[in-house]
Design a protein around this motif. Structure first.
Motif, short mmCIF file in Angstrom:
data_model
loop_
_atom_site.label_atom_id
_atom_site.label_comp_id
_atom_site.label_asym_id
_atom_site.label_seq_id
_atom_site.Cartn_x
_atom_site.Cartn_y
_atom_site.Cartn_z
N ALA A 98 30.54 -2.59 23.30
CA ALA A 98 30.98 -3.45 22.20
C ALA A 98 30.23 -3.19 20.89
O ALA A 98 30.62 -3.72 19.85
N LEU A 99 29.17 -2.38 20.93
CA LEU A 99 28.35 -2.16 19.74
C LEU A 99 29.14 -1.72 18.50
O LEU A 99 28.95 -2.29 17.42
N PRO A 100 30.02 -0.72 18.62
CA PRO A 100 30.71 -0.26 17.41
C PRO A 100 31.60 -1.32 16.76
O PRO A 100 31.96 -1.20 15.59
N HIS A 101 31.95 -2.37 17.52
CA HIS A 101 32.88 -3.38 17.01
C HIS A 101 32.25 -4.76 16.92
O HIS A 101 32.94 -5.76 16.79
N ALA A 102 30.91 -4.81 17.00
CA ALA A 102 30.23 -6.10 17.02
C ALA A 102 30.44 -6.89 15.74
O ALA A 102 30.49 -8.13 15.76
N GLN A 106 35.14 -7.61 18.04
CA GLN A 106 34.52 -7.84 19.34
C GLN A 106 33.14 -8.50 19.22
O GLN A 106 32.30 -8.37 20.11
N GLY A 107 32.95 -9.24 18.14
CA GLY A 107 31.68 -9.94 17.99
C GLY A 107 31.46 -10.95 19.09
O GLY A 107 30.33 -11.14 19.56
N TRP A 108 32.54 -11.61 19.53
CA TRP A 108 32.42 -12.60 20.60
C TRP A 108 31.93 -11.97 21.90
O TRP A 108 31.18 -12.59 22.66
#
Length: 392
Positions: A98-102, A106-108
């Motif tokens: 999920a890191l690239p979209h945090a 995809q922060g949740w």
């Protein structure tokens, strides 16, 4: 689980000092996470981009650091502790994905898994340790991670820049809570005596992590190769990356020898409390260095530019600062030669903006070589065998 079974969850003084295979497997997950963070920094060399990378890095690092402390205080050979470590590993894999979209959609997921790892660990330990005095320790950790978890989850559903602000607040709660020894109503703080129980195992864990992380300095630029192959300039950049990796290894490990091990043996409480923060600086330096060489080898600019130079020079600078501060806090010694080389690096930065970026990398490498030679001379002139072994 009660009585002897509960007590068996704690690490005994005569327990093996070597890391378990499960712990080493956990480290591999974090090598991937650090590589992704370095790539993210290389893709967005701005102040905002750097702030986001710092938040992600501090979150990833804190999970590893708390897990290392867990396996040093508790017995990693026990099934219950292994399940807790396994949960941290699984969560870390999801967090890495999920890191690239945090900071996008995809922060949740990133925040939820971060909170889930810490809170899940706390709930499991409180349950496993019922009736044992160590249960209070686990409860203190759990309370603080629940508090910071509110900010983590709230930030996950807010747009930027509020997400960045709330996550920074959450990290402040996590890091400050640990520094204050997790003061909790009715339970008080974690007793200093518990920090004195740290073993050589913890020192080994930090050394293993730094060594694995250093590999990203080569891994990141190679993974990011855009298919253009390696011309002489790119090969020169790769050679510089390899040399820089070895020099950082030399500064941290070779002359350090059993530096961290000795620190934990002579003053385990202080070493245990300072290691997460000073090593965080060193890990941040490695991440920036890896990003810098990705720019050196795969970048397309003729002129370096201030932002790119700061990434290349700033990585080794952060590493040296973290290493120097840790030495001072544990042994009360200050390396003036290292400070001199730090001043040289910082002073040279404005002059490195116009030339190609590989020049900045070469100058930084030369400064690291100077640090390594200075450390070697310092060790050679040590006044006693004990001092020789202690000097980094």
């Amino acid at each position: 689980m009660a009585g002897e079974d509960t007590a068996a969850l704690l690490r005994q003084p005569d327990a093996p000092k070597r890391a378990t295979l499960l712990e080493l497997l956990l480290d591999v997950v974090y090598v991937a996470a650090l590589a992704l963070i370095s790539m993210r920094l290389a893709d967005d060399v701005t102040w905002l981009g750097a702030a986001r990378v710092l938040v992600l890095l501090m979150a990833v690092w804190w999970i590893w650091s708390i897990t290392a402390l867990l396996t040093d205080f508790y017995n990693p050979e026990q099934l219950g502790i292994q399940l807790v470590v396994g949960w941290a590993m699984f969560g870390s894999i999801v967090m890495t994905a999920a890191l690239p979209h945090a900071f996008r959609h995809q922060g949740w997921l990133f925040a939820g898994i971060y909170v889930g790892i810490h809170v899940g660990r706390g709930i499991a330990l409180v349950s496993l340790l019922r009736g044992h005095e160590a249960q209070a320790r686990a409860a203190r950790f759990l309370v603080w991670f629940v508090v910071s978890g509110v900010a983590w989850l709230a930030g996950a559903f807010l747009p930027n820049p509020m997400r960045l602000v709330l996550w920074a607040v959450a990290l402040m709660i996590d890091y400050v809570g640990a520094a204050l020894r997790y003061p909790t109503p009715r339970l008080g703080r974690v007793p200093l005596a518990q920090y004195d129980k740290a073993s050589e195992h913890l020192g080994e864990r930090y050394q293993q992590f730094i060594i694995l992380a250093l590999g990203d300095i080569i891994l990141v630029p190679v993974l990011q190769n855009d298919g253009r192959g390696f011309n002489p300039e790119r090969l020169g950049g790769l050679l510089l990356a390899f040399a820089t990796m070895l020099l950082l290894w030399h500064i941290y490990v070779y002359r350090a020898g059993a530096f961290l091990q000795m620190a934990i043996s002579s003053g385990p409480g202080r070493a245990t409390r300072w290691a997460p923060y000073t090593h965080m600086l060193m890990v941040a330096g490695i991440v920036s260095t890896a990003a810098g060489f990705e720019l050196v080898i795969n970048g397309t600019r003729d002129r370096a530019g201030l932002g790119w130079v700061m990434v290349v020079v700033g990585g080794p600078t952060l590493f040296l600062i973290g290493r120097t501060v840790f030495e001072y806090e544990i042994f009360g010694r200050f390396s003036w030669s290292r400070l001199l080389w730090l001043l040289v690096l910082v002073g040279m930065t404005p002059l490195l903006v116009s030339p190609p970026l590989i020049v900045a990398a070469a100058v930084t490498g030369a400064a690291l070589l100077g640090v390594g030679m200075s450390d070697a001379l310092r060790a050679k002139h040590a006044s006693s065998p004990d001092e020789h072994s202690a000097r980094p």
